[in-house]
Design a protein around this motif. Structure first.
Motif, PDB file in Angstrom:
ATOM      1  N   MET A   1     -33.931 -20.499  20.441  1.00 28.25           N
ATOM      2  CA  MET A   1     -35.227 -20.237  21.063  1.00 28.25           C
ATOM      3  C   MET A   1     -35.219 -18.838  21.675  1.00 28.25           C
ATOM      4  SD  MET A   1     -38.316 -21.235  22.002  1.00 28.25           S
ATOM      5  CE  MET A   1     -38.385 -23.028  21.800  1.00 28.25           C
ATOM      6  N   ASP A   2     -36.090 -17.971  21.209  1.00 23.47           N
ATOM      7  CA  ASP A   2     -36.242 -16.651  21.809  1.00 23.47           C
ATOM      8  C   ASP A   2     -37.030 -16.766  23.106  1.00 23.47           C
ATOM      9  OD1 ASP A   2     -34.979 -15.451  19.656  1.00 23.47           O
ATOM     10  OD2 ASP A   2     -36.853 -14.950  18.629  1.00 23.47           O
ATOM     11  N   LEU A   3     -36.555 -16.121  24.141  1.00 22.80           N
ATOM     12  CA  LEU A   3     -37.292 -16.020  25.399  1.00 22.80           C
ATOM     13  C   LEU A   3     -37.709 -14.574  25.607  1.00 22.80           C
ATOM     14  CD1 LEU A   3     -35.317 -18.279  27.911  1.00 22.80           C
ATOM     15  CD2 LEU A   3     -37.298 -18.869  26.498  1.00 22.80           C
ATOM     16  N   ARG A   4     -39.000 -14.375  25.803  1.00 24.43           N
ATOM     17  CA  ARG A   4     -39.549 -13.039  25.987  1.00 24.43           C
ATOM     18  C   ARG A   4     -40.262 -12.953  27.338  1.00 24.43           C
ATOM     19  NH1 ARG A   4     -41.783 -11.037  20.041  1.00 24.43           N
ATOM     20  NH2 ARG A   4     -39.667 -10.786  19.182  1.00 24.43           N
ATOM     21  N   ILE A   5     -40.177 -11.809  27.967  1.00 29.63           N
ATOM     22  CA  ILE A   5     -40.874 -11.579  29.227  1.00 29.63           C
ATOM     23  C   ILE A   5     -42.220 -10.936  28.916  1.00 29.63           C
ATOM     24  CG2 ILE A   5     -40.827 -10.364  31.431  1.00 29.63           C
ATOM     25  CD1 ILE A   5     -38.866 -12.771  31.119  1.00 29.63           C
ATOM     26  N   ALA A  24     -34.540  -4.850  33.457  1.00 28.85           N
ATOM     27  CA  ALA A  24     -33.958  -6.150  33.801  1.00 28.85           C
ATOM     28  C   ALA A  24     -34.023  -7.098  32.609  1.00 28.85           C
ATOM     29  CB  ALA A  24     -34.694  -6.749  35.000  1.00 28.85           C
ATOM     30  N   THR A  25     -35.140  -7.062  31.886  1.00 35.46           N
ATOM     31  CA  THR A  25     -35.294  -7.879  30.686  1.00 35.46           C
ATOM     32  C   THR A  25     -34.164  -7.594  29.702  1.00 35.46           C
ATOM     33  OG1 THR A  25     -37.706  -7.950  30.937  1.00 35.46           O
ATOM     34  CG2 THR A  25     -36.829  -8.342  28.726  1.00 35.46           C
ATOM     35  N   GLU A  26     -33.874  -6.330  29.515  1.00 36.42           N
ATOM     36  CA  GLU A  26     -32.808  -5.937  28.586  1.00 36.42           C
ATOM     37  C   GLU A  26     -31.432  -6.318  29.116  1.00 36.42           C
ATOM     38  OE1 GLU A  26     -33.030  -2.659  25.666  1.00 36.42           O
ATOM     39  OE2 GLU A  26     -31.919  -1.559  27.208  1.00 36.42           O
ATOM     40  N   ASP A  27     -31.166  -5.992  30.367  1.00 37.87           N
ATOM     41  CA  ASP A  27     -29.837  -6.237  30.939  1.00 37.87           C
ATOM     42  C   ASP A  27     -29.504  -7.726  31.011  1.00 37.87           C
ATOM     43  OD1 ASP A  27     -29.612  -3.508  31.260  1.00 37.87           O
ATOM     44  OD2 ASP A  27     -30.082  -3.532  33.409  1.00 37.87           O
ATOM     45  N   LEU A  28     -30.518  -8.583  31.204  1.00 39.51           N
ATOM     46  CA  LEU A  28     -30.283 -10.012  31.388  1.00 39.51           C
ATOM     47  C   LEU A  28     -30.246 -10.793  30.081  1.00 39.51           C
ATOM     48  CD1 LEU A  28     -32.538 -10.532  34.534  1.00 39.51           C
ATOM     49  CD2 LEU A  28     -30.036 -10.722  34.457  1.00 39.51           C
ATOM     50  N   GLY A  29     -30.506 -10.124  28.960  1.00 40.67           N
ATOM     51  CA  GLY A  29     -30.344 -10.785  27.669  1.00 40.67           C
ATOM     52  C   GLY A  29     -31.587 -11.403  27.070  1.00 40.67           C
ATOM     53  N   PHE A  30     -32.766 -11.129  27.649  1.00 37.02           N
ATOM     54  CA  PHE A  30     -33.993 -11.618  27.033  1.00 37.02           C
ATOM     55  C   PHE A  30     -34.249 -10.877  25.721  1.00 37.02           C
ATOM     56  CE2 PHE A  30     -34.528 -12.684  31.518  1.00 37.02           C
ATOM     57  CZ  PHE A  30     -35.000 -13.983  31.448  1.00 37.02           C
ATOM     58  N   ASP A  31     -35.086 -11.477  24.893  1.00 31.96           N
ATOM     59  CA  ASP A  31     -35.329 -10.937  23.551  1.00 31.96           C
ATOM     60  C   ASP A  31     -36.281  -9.760  23.554  1.00 31.96           C
ATOM     61  OD1 ASP A  31     -35.303 -11.142  20.547  1.00 31.96           O
ATOM     62  OD2 ASP A  31     -37.416 -11.602  20.896  1.00 31.96           O
ATOM     63  N   ALA A  32     -37.274  -9.766  24.447  1.00 32.88           N
ATOM     64  CA  ALA A  32     -38.331  -8.761  24.345  1.00 32.88           C
ATOM     65  C   ALA A  32     -39.063  -8.605  25.669  1.00 32.88           C
ATOM     66  CB  ALA A  32     -39.330  -9.140  23.249  1.00 32.88           C
ATOM     67  N   PHE A  33     -39.713  -7.455  25.800  1.00 28.84           N
ATOM     68  CA  PHE A  33     -40.637  -7.179  26.892  1.00 28.84           C
ATOM     69  C   PHE A  33     -42.017  -6.929  26.287  1.00 28.84           C
ATOM     70  CE2 PHE A  33     -43.167  -4.227  29.345  1.00 28.84           C
ATOM     71  CZ  PHE A  33     -43.047  -4.669  30.650  1.00 28.84           C
ATOM     72  N   ILE A 273     -39.771 -26.354  27.821  1.00 27.35           N
ATOM     73  CA  ILE A 273     -39.622 -25.505  26.637  1.00 27.35           C
ATOM     74  C   ILE A 273     -39.159 -26.339  25.446  1.00 27.35           C
ATOM     75  CG2 ILE A 273     -38.287 -23.610  25.655  1.00 27.35           C
ATOM     76  CD1 ILE A 273     -38.431 -22.262  28.419  1.00 27.35           C
ATOM     77  N   GLN A 274     -38.294 -27.300  25.676  1.00 22.48           N
ATOM     78  CA  GLN A 274     -37.833 -28.163  24.587  1.00 22.48           C
ATOM     79  C   GLN A 274     -38.994 -28.938  23.970  1.00 22.48           C
ATOM     80  OE1 GLN A 274     -35.098 -27.780  23.239  1.00 22.48           O
ATOM     81  NE2 GLN A 274     -33.311 -27.891  24.559  1.00 22.48           N
ATOM     82  N   ARG A 275     -39.970 -29.321  24.775  1.00 20.00           N
ATOM     83  CA  ARG A 275     -41.139 -30.038  24.238  1.00 20.00           C
ATOM     84  C   ARG A 275     -41.914 -29.146  23.275  1.00 20.00           C
ATOM     85  NH1 ARG A 275     -44.479 -31.856  29.166  1.00 20.00           N
ATOM     86  NH2 ARG A 275     -45.863 -32.611  27.522  1.00 20.00           N
ATOM     87  N   TYR A 285     -43.055 -16.879  25.360  1.00 16.02           N
ATOM     88  CA  TYR A 285     -43.367 -15.732  26.206  1.00 16.02           C
ATOM     89  C   TYR A 285     -43.549 -16.252  27.632  1.00 16.02           C
ATOM     90  CZ  TYR A 285     -44.258 -13.108  21.910  1.00 16.02           C
ATOM     91  OH  TYR A 285     -44.128 -12.489  20.688  1.00 16.02           O
ATOM     92  N   LEU A 286     -42.695 -15.821  28.531  1.00 18.22           N
ATOM     93  CA  LEU A 286     -42.738 -16.240  29.918  1.00 18.22           C
ATOM     94  C   LEU A 286     -43.588 -15.244  30.699  1.00 18.22           C
ATOM     95  CD1 LEU A 286     -38.975 -17.185  30.266  1.00 18.22           C
ATOM     96  CD2 LEU A 286     -40.904 -18.779  30.064  1.00 18.22           C
ATOM     97  N   GLN A 287     -44.814 -15.672  31.041  1.00 20.41           N
ATOM     98  CA  GLN A 287     -45.720 -14.796  31.771  1.00 20.41           C
ATOM     99  C   GLN A 287     -45.183 -14.613  33.195  1.00 20.41           C
ATOM    100  OE1 GLN A 287     -49.442 -16.261  33.296  1.00 20.41           O
ATOM    101  NE2 GLN A 287     -50.569 -14.535  32.439  1.00 20.41           N
TER     102      GLN A 287
END
Length: 309
Positions: A1-5, A24-33, A273-275, A285-287
């Motif tokens: 599952m990709d998580l994006r900010i 922070a998005t990049e350093d913490l390992g999220f997929d995208a901003f 998210i699993q649902r 995409y996490l708003q």
């Protein structure tokens, strides 16, 4: 599952604010901003005022190195399709091929009035969106040394050199989203690499994904070539007090967020998210509305992301 900010800078953010979140998005390992493409704040003053989506992404393209960058979504009413194709291709080059274009018909009439942007009726906006998609993909797909022409109801291009070309080939991914039952799925099947369902319950998302899969089949496209995504407001806390503080900071109620967003303890966020994953969604995409709270992202990276595979 990709998580994006996913951010909403029109609500009040400078470029420097966005840069901190992107890093922070990049350093913490999220997929995208990703960021919205709006010029007017909603229900807040929005100081110090809006930032332009593609100017922002151009800057971030040079100040990040890994994360994907894009819009959710650019309004087709804001920019002529030819110049937009140039802007996105250039930012793609500047990023080393990390850009994605979310494109929609436009909906917020007040911001058009506030900045003198024409706002046609809904049917015409969808007509213009369809032509814009034809033109942008046509320009990017024209072989080097060849020319591109388009004669449509709303736009005409003559003898275009169709330059510059984006870094990604055959082109940057295109994202289309929305709740329309017929035309939106048909446009997605024709043009999109990804279909997004924003702020919708799981059952609604499931129904719309089904419509897009059916539209793909009708168009002769394999539905599995489409990525399905969802956007959810984020409010996560390890304790009740932390959760309540974050909800208050964005002017929302905890119970409402638990029902409608990716909200609650880290375990509750994972469960929500699993649902969506069970409904066929492979990207979330996490708003993120409080751009000053970088610890919020750290909690998700530490306690949510590892449980989603």
């Amino acid at each position: 599952m990709d998580l994006r900010i996913f951010t909403e800078p029109q609500q009040g953010a400078t470029y420097d604010d966005l840069l901190r979140v992107a890093r922070a998005t990049e350093d913490l390992g999220f997929d995208a901003f990703f960021r919205s493409d709006h010029y007017l704040a909603m229900n807040v003053e929005g100081m110090p005022g809006p930032t332009d989506a593609w100017l922002t992404l151009a800057g971030l393209a040079r100040e990040t190195s890994r994360i994907r960058l894009g819009t959710l979504v650019t309004s087709a009413t804001f920019r002529l399709p030819g110049p937009l194709a140039i802007s996105v291709a250039q930012v793609d080059q500047m990023s080393g091929g990390r850009v994605e274009l979310g494109l929609g018909a436009g909906w917020f009439e007040a911001e058009h009035a506030a900045y003198g942007i024409p706002f046609p009726p809904l049917r015409e906006r969808f007509d213009r969106l369809e032509e814009s998609l034809e033109i942008i993909t046509g320009l990017w797909g024209t072989p080097a040394g060849r020319r591109f022409d388009h004669r449509g109801k709303h736009f005409a291009l003559s003898d275009s050199p169709a330059l510059p070309k984006p870094e990604q080939q055959p082109r940057p991914p295109i994202i289309i989203g929305g709740a329309g039952k017929k035309r939106t799925p048909a446009l997605a099947a024709r043009f999109a690499d990804e279909f997004n369902v924003a702020f919708a319950p799981v059952d609604t998302a499931t129904e719309q994904i089904g419509r897009v899969r059916a539209a793909c089949a009708t168009a002769g496209r394999r539905p599995e070539t489409m990525t399905f995504s969802a956007a959810l407001v984020l409010c996560c806390g390890r304790t009740d007090a932390e959760l309540a503080r974050r909800a208050e900071a964005i002017g929302r109620e905890v119970d409402e967020l638990r029902e409608n967003g990716a909200a609650g303890t880290p375990g509750e966020v994972v469960e929500k998210i699993q649902r969506y994953r069970e409904a066929g969604v492979g990207r979330i995409y996490l708003q993120t509305l409080d751009l000053s709270d970088l610890d919020h992202l750290a909690v998700v990276a530490a306690d949510v992301m590892p449980h989603l595979g």
